[in-house]
Design an enzyme around this catalytic site. Sequence first.
Site, short mmCIF file in Angstrom:
data_model
loop_
_atom_site.label_atom_id
_atom_site.label_comp_id
_atom_site.label_asym_id
_atom_site.label_seq_id
_atom_site.Cartn_x
_atom_site.Cartn_y
_atom_site.Cartn_z
N GLN B 126 0.84 -1.19 0.00
CA GLN B 126 0.00 0.00 0.00
C GLN B 126 0.88 1.24 0.00
OE1 GLN B 126 -1.89 0.66 3.78
NE2 GLN B 126 -3.63 1.73 2.89
N GLY B 127 0.71 2.09 -1.00
CA GLY B 127 1.51 3.31 -1.07
C GLY B 127 0.64 4.54 -0.85
N SER B 129 0.89 6.62 2.50
CA SER B 129 1.59 7.62 3.31
C SER B 129 2.81 8.21 2.58
CB SER B 129 2.08 6.98 4.61
OG SER B 129 1.00 6.38 5.29
N GLU B 244 -9.51 -2.16 5.41
CA GLU B 244 -8.33 -2.33 6.26
C GLU B 244 -8.76 -2.37 7.72
OE1 GLU B 244 -5.42 0.83 6.03
OE2 GLU B 244 -3.89 -0.40 6.96
N GLU B 377 -4.99 8.85 18.07
CA GLU B 377 -5.57 10.19 18.14
C GLU B 377 -6.56 10.40 17.00
OE1 GLU B 377 -2.24 9.56 18.44
OE2 GLU B 377 -2.31 9.80 20.61
C1 FAD Z 1 4.37 -0.49 11.20
C2 FAD Z 1 3.73 0.48 10.25
C3 FAD Z 1 3.28 0.04 9.04
C4 FAD Z 1 2.69 0.93 8.14
N1 FAD Z 1 2.30 0.46 6.92
C5 FAD Z 1 1.86 1.34 5.98
C6 FAD Z 1 1.57 0.91 4.67
O1 FAD Z 1 1.69 -0.27 4.35
N2 FAD Z 1 1.17 1.81 3.76
C7 FAD Z 1 1.01 3.14 4.09
O2 FAD Z 1 0.61 3.90 3.23
N3 FAD Z 1 1.26 3.59 5.34
C8 FAD Z 1 1.70 2.72 6.29
N4 FAD Z 1 2.00 3.17 7.56
C9 FAD Z 1 1.89 4.60 7.82
C10 FAD Z 1 0.81 5.00 8.80
O3 FAD Z 1 -0.44 4.95 8.20
C11 FAD Z 1 1.16 6.40 9.32
O4 FAD Z 1 2.33 6.29 10.07
C12 FAD Z 1 0.07 7.01 10.16
O5 FAD Z 1 -1.07 7.30 9.40
C13 FAD Z 1 0.54 8.26 10.88
O6 FAD Z 1 1.13 9.17 10.02
P1 FAD Z 1 2.57 9.80 10.37
O7 FAD Z 1 3.48 8.68 10.65
O8 FAD Z 1 2.92 10.73 9.29
O9 FAD Z 1 2.36 10.59 11.69
P2 FAD Z 1 1.69 12.10 11.88
O10 FAD Z 1 0.47 12.12 11.08
O11 FAD Z 1 2.76 13.07 11.57
O12 FAD Z 1 1.39 12.05 13.38
C14 FAD Z 1 2.35 12.36 14.40
C15 FAD Z 1 1.56 12.50 15.71
O13 FAD Z 1 0.63 13.57 15.60
C16 FAD Z 1 -0.68 13.13 15.90
N5 FAD Z 1 -1.65 13.84 15.08
C17 FAD Z 1 -1.64 14.03 13.75
N6 FAD Z 1 -2.75 14.64 13.34
C18 FAD Z 1 -3.51 14.82 14.45
C19 FAD Z 1 -4.79 15.38 14.69
N7 FAD Z 1 -5.55 15.88 13.72
N8 FAD Z 1 -5.25 15.36 15.96
C20 FAD Z 1 -4.50 14.84 16.98
N9 FAD Z 1 -3.30 14.32 16.80
C21 FAD Z 1 -2.81 14.31 15.55
C22 FAD Z 1 -0.65 11.65 15.58
O14 FAD Z 1 -1.68 10.96 16.27
C23 FAD Z 1 0.73 11.26 16.04
O15 FAD Z 1 0.72 11.02 17.41
C24 FAD Z 1 2.56 2.28 8.49
C25 FAD Z 1 2.99 2.73 9.74
C26 FAD Z 1 3.59 1.84 10.61
C27 FAD Z 1 4.05 2.35 11.94
#
Ligand code: FAD
Lengths: 377, 392
Positions: B126-127, B129, B244, B377
């Site tokens: 899945q691409g 993020s 998902e 969150e």
């Molecule tokens: C093990 C693992 C596997 C993954 N696999 C995939 C995959 O296969 N394909 C894919 O596309 N993605 C994947 N992801 C990505 C995942 O979906 C993202 O990490 C997730 O959506 C959070 O985005 P971010 O990491 O950019 O964090 P951010 O969005 O930058 O968040 C950082 C912090 O800010 C908080 N925050 C952000 N916005 C808000 C808000 N509006 N209100 C309150 N708090 C907020 C978050 O809760 C978090 O605590 C994976 C992640 C992990 C850890």
Amino acid sequence: MNFGLSEEQSMLKKTVRKFMEDRCPTTFVREMMADAGGYSPKQWQEMAELGWMGLTIPEEYDGMGMGLVELAVMMEEMGRAVLPAPFVETLMAAEALLQAGSAEQKKEYLPRIASGELIATLAMDEPEGFWEAAAIKAKAVPEGDGYKVSGTKLFVPYANAAGLIVTAVRTAEGAAPEEGITLICLDPKAPGVTVTPLKTMDQAYRLCEVQMDGVAVPAARVLGEAGQGWPVLEKVIRKYIVALSAEMVGGAEKAMEMTVQYAKERVQFGKPIGSFQAIKHRCADMLVDIEGSRGSLYYAAWAVENDVPGADLAASAAKAYCSDTYFKVTAGSIQCFGGIGFTWEHDIHLFFKRAKRLETTCGDATFHRERIAELWL
Amino acid sequence: MDLTFTPEDQEFRERVREWVQKNLPEEWKDSIPRTQEEREIINRQWDKKLYEGGWAAIAWPKEYGGMGATLIQQLIFNEEMAMADAPEGLMHGKGMLGPTLFKFGTEEQKKKHLPPILRGDVVWCQGFSEPNAGSDLAALQTRAVIDGDHLVINGQKVWSTWGYLADWCFALVRTENTVPKHRGITYVMIDLKTPGVTVRPLDQITGVHDFCEIFFEDVRVPLENVVGEINRGWYVAMTTLTHERSTAYLGHPIRFRNQLERLADLARNTKRNGRPMSEDPVIRQKLARSFIEVESFKHIVYRTISSRVRGEEPGAEASMAKLYYSEMLQRMTELAMEIEGPYSQLVRNSKWALVEGDWQYQFLYARAATIAAGTSEVQRNILAEHILGLPR
Ligand SMILES: Cc1cc2nc3c(=O)[nH]c(=O)nc-3n(C[C@H](O)[C@H](O)[C@H](O)COP(=O)(O)OP(=O)(O)OC[C@H]3O[C@@H](n4cnc5c(N)ncnc54)[C@H](O)[C@@H]3O)c2cc1C
């Protein structure tokens, strides 16, 4: 597989909700807080006419013959209304009669309970102990064809209003504390019985001291076999804690609804406070805790009713979880209301105090978690 | 309220159980501690075995090689797999892309992509993020420009689980910059062997790499690989995300229950000053709490299924289940560390490590549960806004 209410159960829920909204608004609860008896005989009769006092009493004794899931449905709604009445205790006293009573005893008491004529309650805890068999020390010594009973029972719900107190006493000292416990049908009017209402934090519920001073209890008032009271009581408690859990889920849900409503209306910094995540996430956590609790509640109700393996675990899980949830939700609610939540005038403290009382009835969360550990580990 | 299954469902359960018992090699059992490489090999082989047995994607419609299983049958199937401790397989194709194609795919797309997914021949990732688009997924910037009958893609994806294993990627790309951000996104399937694609595994806190960065440099993807319409990808993606979050966890309650029993064993077998930790009153309280939570999670799942069987649409309840189990799992694995005490410092292959260092891996891995597939969150926001109606 349907983990949800049947059509009849949903109907029942609606009926009780409607009744409680009409006949048990918080203005009524406050009236009862100030009332000497702490409940309304008129309202009691109205509920009896709807058949509710006989909800779980078999039809042959003029009841409705329903089960614990239906009782849970009803208790949820009563919990929402912070009902001030010994409803569940009356039904649980009836349960003790059903479990252990002779044909005559059942015939004597159950139809009168179902009709609303007889309020009944349970007496277990004592000054030096509670929640466990070892707590039961009130002494019964043989006299004539029955017993002479002396001792003090505490936290007896609505003994002031009851015509029957199913009371656990000790007729023998056994090797284990569970042995030698006997249940009796105590008449609060009998000579030697003194009932003293206590001043309680949850003012919408009466708890009493019941003093027994050489009270004569004839054999006809002994419930089940002498010395065999504990297993009966255990079965009753198992249902009791499920019913209490339902009351807690209902109360918690109502408290959450009040809080969410307020969070949408109250404006600070130019925005509804519900748009602040500190408030919003607290509300989301309430929702999750309530849903989790409700699942454990209805599973327990179903498991106990059908006596499936693990029913004891399920009942303790529900009591522990719902106790934590009701307290957490109402404490969180007060926080979300701010200053107004600290006022006597606002209703949220009724729920907060009810939460605390229900938590300590028949074992708090810590007690039931330890019980789970005992049964499971 | 009735928690019993019909005789037909019961019979279906027997059939699944019998098949798993016959076909799951002892050494493939999921809870056996093992390296990531071993895990991947087993997952792929298990997917093929499921296909040969006719169990590849029971929820898929019959016309696409599935069984058209009811939700209850899916529950039973996942429960039996969990009970047998079977591997979970590589789920992105079957669990996410498949259901998306049923709804939005063209006939050609379905014919081309569904059978290999079913056979376990093609691995998908899945691409979604990106470095600057996580929780705020719609802010994604990977650019795609239409050039004749192709899209030309430039940009970067990140955190793509199994990216280094995958043959294909379903991705969200930006095709329009001048409209509100949700309306300029396109959903596209990308062959990762296309020139200009670079996949780079990222080491995780567990020390292994499940997820990857994917870079796109003038990657040409035929327009026929677009799912749904150009600029309508956000709505297609919502289907993927609903899946998902909605059925993936049906077997979890049993897997968690088994994990909890292993935790109880850990407490029984770990002694401190001569006394088993299972006799420590504080540990007993915490174990009982986990017991309550694991059981309640099962009830949450059952209640959700029941409401869907009654015809209610999957909604924010999935957020509740996800939030619930991810945080519960963290508490459980934290408790394992507490039970192990100073031994919790030792990992796999160390002298003195307990249970082959498996709890250390679980403990670290559990941190991902509250981040991946929508952070806690974000789930709380969804619950508060969609179920409770609180303002944004
Ligand atoms: C093990 C693992 C596997 C993954 N696999 C995939 C995959 O296969 N394909 C894919 O596309 N993605 C994947 N992801 C990505 C995942 O979906 C993202 O990490 C997730 O959506 C959070 O985005 P971010 O990491 O950019 O964090 P951010 O969005 O930058 O968040 C950082 C912090 O800010 C908080 N925050 C952000 N916005 C808000 C808000 N509006 N209100 C309150 N708090 C907020 C978050 O809760 C978090 O605590 C994976 C992640 C992990 C850890």
